[in-house]
Structure formats: structure tokens, C-alpha cells
Motif scaffolding. Structure first.
Motif, PDB file in Angstrom:
ATOM      1  N   GLY A   1       0.746  -1.251   0.000  1.00  0.00           N
ATOM      2  CA  GLY A   1       0.000   0.000   0.000  1.00  0.00           C
ATOM      3  C   GLY A   1       0.772   1.293   0.000  1.00  0.00           C
ATOM      4  O   GLY A   1       0.164   2.374  -0.024  1.00  0.00           O
ATOM      5  N   ALA A   2       2.104   1.263   0.062  1.00  0.00           N
ATOM      6  CA  ALA A   2       2.863   2.512   0.040  1.00  0.00           C
ATOM      7  C   ALA A   2       2.698   3.200  -1.309  1.00  0.00           C
ATOM      8  O   ALA A   2       2.740   2.553  -2.364  1.00  0.00           O
ATOM      9  CB  ALA A   2       4.338   2.252   0.321  1.00  0.00           C
ATOM     10  N   LYS A   3       2.492   4.514  -1.277  1.00  0.00           N
ATOM     11  CA  LYS A   3       2.353   5.309  -2.492  1.00  0.00           C
ATOM     12  C   LYS A   3       3.223   6.554  -2.391  1.00  0.00           C
ATOM     13  O   LYS A   3       3.392   7.099  -1.299  1.00  0.00           O
ATOM     14  CB  LYS A   3       0.894   5.723  -2.693  1.00  0.00           C
ATOM     15  CG  LYS A   3      -0.067   4.575  -2.885  1.00  0.00           C
ATOM     16  CD  LYS A   3      -1.494   5.099  -3.033  1.00  0.00           C
ATOM     17  CE  LYS A   3      -2.490   3.945  -3.208  1.00  0.00           C
ATOM     18  NZ  LYS A   3      -3.883   4.438  -3.338  1.00  0.00           N
ATOM     19  N   PRO A   4       3.756   7.013  -3.517  1.00  0.00           N
ATOM     20  CA  PRO A   4       4.531   8.258  -3.493  1.00  0.00           C
ATOM     21  C   PRO A   4       3.638   9.446  -3.131  1.00  0.00           C
ATOM     22  O   PRO A   4       2.421   9.405  -3.292  1.00  0.00           O
ATOM     23  CB  PRO A   4       5.069   8.379  -4.916  1.00  0.00           C
ATOM     24  CG  PRO A   4       4.926   7.017  -5.514  1.00  0.00           C
ATOM     25  CD  PRO A   4       3.735   6.404  -4.855  1.00  0.00           C
ATOM     26  N   GLY A   5       4.290  10.515  -2.638  1.00  0.00           N
ATOM     27  CA  GLY A   5       3.561  11.755  -2.370  1.00  0.00           C
ATOM     28  C   GLY A   5       3.494  12.086  -0.895  1.00  0.00           C
ATOM     29  O   GLY A   5       3.341  11.199  -0.037  1.00  0.00           O
ATOM     30  N   PHE A   6       3.598  13.377  -0.595  1.00  0.00           N
ATOM     31  CA  PHE A   6       3.596  13.852   0.792  1.00  0.00           C
ATOM     32  C   PHE A   6       2.334  13.442   1.531  1.00  0.00           C
ATOM     33  O   PHE A   6       2.355  13.136   2.723  1.00  0.00           O
ATOM     34  CB  PHE A   6       3.744  15.375   0.799  1.00  0.00           C
ATOM     35  CG  PHE A   6       3.703  15.990   2.171  1.00  0.00           C
ATOM     36  CD1 PHE A   6       4.848  16.063   2.949  1.00  0.00           C
ATOM     37  CD2 PHE A   6       2.512  16.477   2.696  1.00  0.00           C
ATOM     38  CE1 PHE A   6       4.816  16.609   4.222  1.00  0.00           C
ATOM     39  CE2 PHE A   6       2.467  17.035   3.972  1.00  0.00           C
ATOM     40  CZ  PHE A   6       3.629  17.106   4.735  1.00  0.00           C
ATOM     41  N   GLU A   7       1.215  13.425   0.817  1.00  0.00           N
ATOM     42  CA  GLU A   7      -0.064  13.148   1.457  1.00  0.00           C
ATOM     43  C   GLU A   7      -0.253  11.662   1.752  1.00  0.00           C
ATOM     44  O   GLU A   7      -1.206  11.274   2.458  1.00  0.00           O
ATOM     45  CB  GLU A   7      -1.208  13.644   0.576  1.00  0.00           C
ATOM     46  CG  GLU A   7      -1.399  12.878  -0.730  1.00  0.00           C
ATOM     47  CD  GLU A   7      -0.412  13.259  -1.829  1.00  0.00           C
ATOM     48  OE1 GLU A   7      -0.527  12.721  -2.948  1.00  0.00           O
ATOM     49  OE2 GLU A   7       0.503  14.089  -1.566  1.00  0.00           O
ATOM     50  N   ASN A   8       0.643  10.814   1.271  1.00  0.00           N
ATOM     51  CA  ASN A   8       0.529   9.370   1.461  1.00  0.00           C
ATOM     52  C   ASN A   8       1.575   8.891   2.463  1.00  0.00           C
ATOM     53  O   ASN A   8       2.738   8.697   2.126  1.00  0.00           O
ATOM     54  CB  ASN A   8       0.712   8.649   0.126  1.00  0.00           C
ATOM     55  CG  ASN A   8      -0.343   9.017  -0.890  1.00  0.00           C
ATOM     56  OD1 ASN A   8      -1.538   9.054  -0.576  1.00  0.00           O
ATOM     57  ND2 ASN A   8       0.069   9.317  -2.113  1.00  0.00           N
ATOM     58  N   ASP A   9       1.153   8.702   3.689  1.00  0.00           N
ATOM     59  CA  ASP A   9       2.055   8.256   4.749  1.00  0.00           C
ATOM     60  C   ASP A   9       2.352   6.765   4.567  1.00  0.00           C
ATOM     61  O   ASP A   9       1.457   5.923   4.679  1.00  0.00           O
ATOM     62  CB  ASP A   9       1.401   8.512   6.110  1.00  0.00           C
ATOM     63  CG  ASP A   9       2.311   8.175   7.276  1.00  0.00           C
ATOM     64  OD1 ASP A   9       3.392   7.589   7.050  1.00  0.00           O
ATOM     65  OD2 ASP A   9       1.935   8.497   8.423  1.00  0.00           O
ATOM     66  N   SER A  10       3.612   6.445   4.299  1.00  0.00           N
ATOM     67  CA  SER A  10       4.000   5.054   4.045  1.00  0.00           C
ATOM     68  C   SER A  10       4.471   4.327   5.304  1.00  0.00           C
ATOM     69  O   SER A  10       4.953   3.190   5.202  1.00  0.00           O
ATOM     70  CB  SER A  10       5.109   5.017   2.979  1.00  0.00           C
ATOM     71  OG  SER A  10       4.632   5.509   1.749  1.00  0.00           O
ATOM     72  N   SER A  11       4.346   4.944   6.455  1.00  0.00           N
ATOM     73  CA  SER A  11       4.890   4.358   7.690  1.00  0.00           C
ATOM     74  C   SER A  11       4.362   2.949   7.935  1.00  0.00           C
ATOM     75  O   SER A  11       5.122   2.018   8.210  1.00  0.00           O
ATOM     76  CB  SER A  11       4.558   5.246   8.889  1.00  0.00           C
ATOM     77  OG  SER A  11       5.065   6.544   8.729  1.00  0.00           O
ATOM     78  N   GLU A  12       3.043   2.771   7.870  1.00  0.00           N
ATOM     79  CA  GLU A  12       2.454   1.484   8.182  1.00  0.00           C
ATOM     80  C   GLU A  12       2.794   0.448   7.117  1.00  0.00           C
ATOM     81  O   GLU A  12       3.041  -0.730   7.443  1.00  0.00           O
ATOM     82  CB  GLU A  12       0.937   1.616   8.332  1.00  0.00           C
ATOM     83  CG  GLU A  12       0.231   0.342   8.753  1.00  0.00           C
ATOM     84  CD  GLU A  12       0.702  -0.215  10.098  1.00  0.00           C
ATOM     85  OE1 GLU A  12       0.470  -1.426  10.342  1.00  0.00           O
ATOM     86  OE2 GLU A  12       1.308   0.534  10.891  1.00  0.00           O
ATOM     87  N   ALA A  13       2.832   0.871   5.858  1.00  0.00           N
ATOM     88  CA  ALA A  13       3.204  -0.076   4.801  1.00  0.00           C
ATOM     89  C   ALA A  13       4.631  -0.559   4.985  1.00  0.00           C
ATOM     90  O   ALA A  13       4.932  -1.753   4.768  1.00  0.00           O
ATOM     91  CB  ALA A  13       3.031   0.592   3.431  1.00  0.00           C
ATOM     92  N   ILE A  14       5.541   0.327   5.394  1.00  0.00           N
ATOM     93  CA  ILE A  14       6.934  -0.075   5.642  1.00  0.00           C
ATOM     94  C   ILE A  14       6.999  -1.036   6.815  1.00  0.00           C
ATOM     95  O   ILE A  14       7.676  -2.072   6.757  1.00  0.00           O
ATOM     96  CB  ILE A  14       7.812   1.166   5.875  1.00  0.00           C
ATOM     97  CG1 ILE A  14       7.936   1.974   4.572  1.00  0.00           C
ATOM     98  CG2 ILE A  14       9.187   0.757   6.395  1.00  0.00           C
ATOM     99  CD1 ILE A  14       8.642   3.303   4.739  1.00  0.00           C
ATOM    100  N   ARG A  15       6.271  -0.715   7.892  1.00  0.00           N
ATOM    101  CA  ARG A  15       6.278  -1.593   9.063  1.00  0.00           C
ATOM    102  C   ARG A  15       5.754  -2.979   8.708  1.00  0.00           C
ATOM    103  O   ARG A  15       6.342  -4.003   9.087  1.00  0.00           O
ATOM    104  CB  ARG A  15       5.412  -0.980  10.171  1.00  0.00           C
ATOM    105  CG  ARG A  15       5.498  -1.734  11.497  1.00  0.00           C
ATOM    106  CD  ARG A  15       4.402  -1.326  12.460  1.00  0.00           C
ATOM    107  NE  ARG A  15       3.093  -1.746  11.978  1.00  0.00           N
ATOM    108  CZ  ARG A  15       2.639  -2.997  12.061  1.00  0.00           C
ATOM    109  NH1 ARG A  15       3.391  -3.968  12.610  1.00  0.00           N
ATOM    110  NH2 ARG A  15       1.440  -3.306  11.601  1.00  0.00           N
ATOM    111  N   GLN A  16       4.658  -3.031   7.962  1.00  0.00           N
ATOM    112  CA  GLN A  16       4.079  -4.325   7.609  1.00  0.00           C
ATOM    113  C   GLN A  16       4.981  -5.106   6.657  1.00  0.00           C
ATOM    114  O   GLN A  16       5.074  -6.336   6.750  1.00  0.00           O
ATOM    115  CB  GLN A  16       2.699  -4.117   6.984  1.00  0.00           C
ATOM    116  CG  GLN A  16       1.643  -3.633   7.950  1.00  0.00           C
ATOM    117  CD  GLN A  16       0.280  -3.491   7.294  1.00  0.00           C
ATOM    118  OE1 GLN A  16       0.058  -3.945   6.169  1.00  0.00           O
ATOM    119  NE2 GLN A  16      -0.653  -2.856   8.001  1.00  0.00           N
TER     120      GLN A  16
END
Length: 477
Positions: A66-81
Motif C-alpha cells: 500500500g505505500a504510495k509516493p507523495g507527501f499526502e501518502n504516509d508510508s509508515s504502516e506499509a513499511i512496518r508491515q
């Protein structure tokens, strides 16, 4: 163990002939059992012990969860998972693909290679609340429960950060850096509350009183986190990445064993933007790196004052090879958080130069910090432009108000070539504890503008020191 000439050149670079490696018992027949007390033998022994971790072939992109580029897209949880899923598969590589992604802190697990691909920029949100809950960390050599480093690993085995991408820390005149307080000629950093001084001073007093680390907690903590901090880890690799605009120190392994830092580019000009600060680590290789920083390029550390002495772990067995130092407070630096001591350092084949490079070789401590500094070796270093070529300062910051006088033993500088220095030497020992244990051989500085500062130097072995075209002797001023 015998090594051939090709292996010698791999270790010592093209300067091998300069330092006589090729002719040392015939490099082809160099036997480490007989050479273990030589510079070459000791440096090679360190390199041979340091083996970068390897990882299973399994790899997974953060975009798969679920990680997506862009400031509005927080990738924290996708990285953790993604990290958790790769761990459950037995380890491997977590990939940040090309694109601009944004995240909070990243906590690595054992057997994880965090790979920033070419064309990827991983931005870290400069929002302090994201870096809670607090973790066990160090700040300027003092342990506490503090804000999480941007990339953190605690008591893990086999961890890596690799790739050709960019790690962007978000430090700026608007974020993180103002916590420093007034800095240089900045117009920011005067906030009477959000200023690291008020947290730092209380923390240092806690350490002097030996308050347990679990109780060193602040409701409002204004100590900027380091960018990358593996803490008490075994087998660490940091390779290839460019690291920009760190809140604080860039690469700060603490109490780690078997650390490889190579081919990284540190580009950060904020306050305390040290490039690579191994702290109380054992067996460290720093190689083929570029440092363009707002503070020390490489600084070897081992804890501050009472906390450093309590932990009691020196930083030892360090090989620095073929690095470039541009702007910074110092090129290869020992200190200032050095209370646990340093031993067995080999810095070689490095190039330094910048109008903004303050010092080339630097040792900084005082009688509060102390430290036993033993077997430090600097060889085949070229400096273009620098303000001070060699600095040993026992008066750093607090001066002489403590009872832990520094001890220098077997400090060797050989084959140092400088084109232009404002000052050749600044050597300041104490009247009661003058500088001893230093040897300088084959030093050439083509142009020097000002006289050296030499205070309380007892004995320096010196040979072939040429400054402004004349042979000189270092003597007390």
C-alpha cells in the motif's frame, strides 16, 4: 596467512608503494603471524574480521502493501508491515522503489536489508510526535529514553541499509534544527522553550547522579534524534545511500560489533550534522565515503563523562580507508564524547579539502571527559585546503575543571601532505598533563598563513616536517 600484492593494493590503495607495503618482506610473502605488530598487519587483521551481513534472496516492495509516493501518502504502516512480512519469511530485502515516499521512523528487525533503490527518495516527516514512543538511545554520548532515531535497530543481528537512493531527513531552518538554539549567524533558534539546552542540561545531571536510564524521560524532549542509529547490534551494513538534511548526527552506530559503512554520501549542513560517528563499537570499516557536513565528517566516540565511564566500552578496531572529506568541523576526529576511550584506529588514503574544512586530524577532550586514547594511526592523507591541519585540544568546551585527565599513547601521523593551511598545528595540553605519546613523520605543508599554537607539549617524536619549504621542529611556544 600469506597475502599477495593484489590483496595489499586492495587494502592500502595506490599509496601502498609510498608506505613501502610492496617491499615489506615482499608483499607477496607478507605473513600476518610475523607482522601482527606492524601497521599493515594490524589494519589488515581488522579488515579480515569485518564481514558484511548477507541476506536471503526473498525481497518485497513496500508498494505491495500500500505505500504510495507523495507527501499526502504516509508510508509508515506499509513499511512496518513489509518489514514484518519479510521477517516472517525468514528475512530478506525490503525495497523502497523509485519515487518520492514519506514516512515516520523506521525500526529494523534482524535479517532485514532495507534497500533504497536508485531513483527513490525516502522523506522522513519532520514532526516530532511521530518519533514517539521513546526508545532506548544515546544523545551526545548520554543514554536516555528519547525520540526514536529516523532509522533505528535495537539489539538486532544482520541489519542493512543499502541502495543508490536518497534518505531525506527533513532538517531545515523550520524543522528540527531550531532546537539547537542560537547557531552561527542564524536568525532562528531563539525559542526560550523549544531549545535543547533545557533537556540536555538536566539529562547530563541525571547521568552524573547515575539515575537509571529508564527514569531519564522527559515529557517535552527537545533533543534532536540521529538519522541512523543501530544500537547494540551485530553485523551492520550501511552502503550506497545518500543521506541529506539530518536532524542531528547522520550515522551513529552505538555498542555495535562488525560494522561496515561504505560508499555512502553524507550531505547535511545543519547544526551537529556529523557524518559518521561510531560510538563504543568494535570492528568498524568506513570506506569509500564522501562527507560534506556541518560538523565533524567522521568522529570516533565512546560515551560522555560519567555515563561513558559507567558503560566502559572503548571504540576499538576501526579502519577508515579512501574517504573524501569536504566541509566540516574536522576530517577524522576523536571525541569529544570519549570517556570510554579509543584504541586501534587506522585512517589512511583519505583526501580532504574545502574552505569550510576547519581541521584535518583532530583530537578533542578535557579533564571532565578524559579517555585513554591508544594506538591511533593516520597515514597517507592528502589535504588541499584546511584551516588547521593537526589539532590536539585538552581544553575542548569545559577546559580543565575535572579529575579525569586524558591519556594519549602511541599516536602516529605519517605521510600527511597539505597544500594550504591557515595554521599547521594547534596542540594544547595541560601544564600538569602535557601532551605525550605523539609521533609525526613525513609531514609537508606547502603554504601556512599563521604560526602554530603549541602549549604544554612534552615529547613529540618528529621526523621530516616541512612547512613553507623549510624543515621545522615542533616546540612549545
Amino acid at each position: 596467512m600469506n597475502i599477495d600484492r593484489r590483496a595489499c593494493l586492495k587494502l592500502f590503495g595506490q599509496s601502498a608503494a609510498v608506505v613501502g607495503i610492496a617491499s615489506f618482506s615482499g608483499c607477496k610473502t607478507l605473513n600476518l603471524a610475523n607482522a601482527k605488530y606492524t601497521y599493515q598487519g594490524q589494519a589488515l587483521a581488522i579488515r579480515n574480521r569485518i564481514i558484511a551481513p548477507s541476506f536471503p534472496d526473498y525481497a518485497m516492495s513496500i508498494t505491495e502493501l500500500g505505500a504510495k509516493p507523495g507527501f499526502e501518502n504516509d508510508s509508515s504502516e506499509a513499511i512496518r508491515q513489509t518489514i514484518a512480512k519479510v521477517v516472517s519469511a525468514g528475512g530478506g530485502t525490503v525495497v523502497v522503489p523509485a519515487g518520492e515516499f514519506y514516512t515516520g521512523p523506521v525500526h529494523l528487525e534482524s535479517n532485514i536489508n532495507f534497500h533504497i533503490a536508485k531513483g527513490a527518495v525516502l522523506h522522513f516527516y519532520p514532526e516530532p510526535e511521530r518519533y514517539k514512543p521513546y526508545v532506548f538511545t544515546r544523545w551526545e554520548g548520554t543514554e536516555l529514553m528519547g525520540l526514536s532515531p529516523l532509522i533505528y535497530a535495537y539489539k538486532k543481528t544482520n541489519v542493512a541499509i543499502t541502495g543508490k537512493g536518497i534518505l531525506e531527513g527533513g532538517g531545515s531552518e523550520q524543522h528540527w534544527w531550531p532546537w539547537k538554539g542560537p547557531w552561527k549567524k542564524s536568525t532562528w533558534g531563539d525559542d526560550p522553550i523549544e531549545n535543547q539546552k533545557f533537556t540536555r542540561d538536566v539529562l547530563r545531571e541525571m547521568a552524573e547522579q547515575e539515575l537509571p536510564v529508564a527514569q531519564r524521560v522527559f515529557k517535552n524532549n527537545y533533543l534532536r534524534p540521529p538519522f541512523i542509529q543501530p544500537y547494540a547490534c551485530i553485523n551492520v551494513l550501511i552502503e550506497g545511500v545518500t543521506i541529506k538534511n539530518s536532524p542531528f548526527w547522520l550515522v551513529n552506530p552505538v555498542l555495535c560489533k562488525n560494522v561496515t559503512v561504505r560508499n555512502i554520501h553524507c550531505d547535511s549542513h545543519g547544526p551537529n550534522s556529523d557524518g559518521c560517528d561510531p560510538e563504543a563499537c568494535t570492528d568498524v570499516l568506513i570506506e569509500n565515503c564522501i562527507f560534506d557536513t556541518g560538523d565533524d565528517c567522521i568522529a570516533i566516540k565512546s560515551g560522555r563523562n560519567a555515563d561513558g565511564r559507567r558503560v566502559g566500552q572503548p571504540c576499538e578496531n576501526i579502519l577508515i580507508n579512501n574517504c573524501q572529506m569536504r566541509s566540516g568541523h574536522g576530517g577524522v576526529v576523536i571525541g569529544s564524547e570519549i570517556s570510554g576511550g579509543v584504541r586501534n584506529l587506522y585512517a589512511q588514503n583519505c583526501e580532504m579539502s574545502s574552505p569550510d574544512l576547519d581541521r584535518g586530524i583532530r583530537i578533542k577532550t578535557n579533564s571532565i571527559r578524559g579517555g585513554h586514547l591508544k594506538n591511533l594511526n593516520y597515514r597517507d592523507i592528502r589535504i588541499g585546503q584546511v584551516k588547521e591541519a593537526v589539532v590536539i585540544n585538552f581544553y575542548y568546551e569545559e577546559g580543565d575543571v575535572g579529575k579525569f585527565t586524558p591519556v594519549l599513547e602511541d599516536i602516529n601521523i605519517e605521510n600527511l601532505y597539505v597544500e594550504h593551511a591557515t595554521r599547521a598545528f594547534s596542540l594544547r595540553g595541560y601544564p600538569h598533563t602535557p601532551i605525550t605519546g605523539v609521533s609525526i613523520k613525513n609531514l609537508t605543508i606547502l603554504k601556512v598563513d599563521k604560526a602554530s599554537i603549541i602549549e604544554n607539549v612534552a615529547t613529540i617524536k618528529q621526523e621530516n616536517i616541512m612547512i613553507n619549504g623549510k624543515k621545522v621542529l615542533i616546540t612549545n611556544g
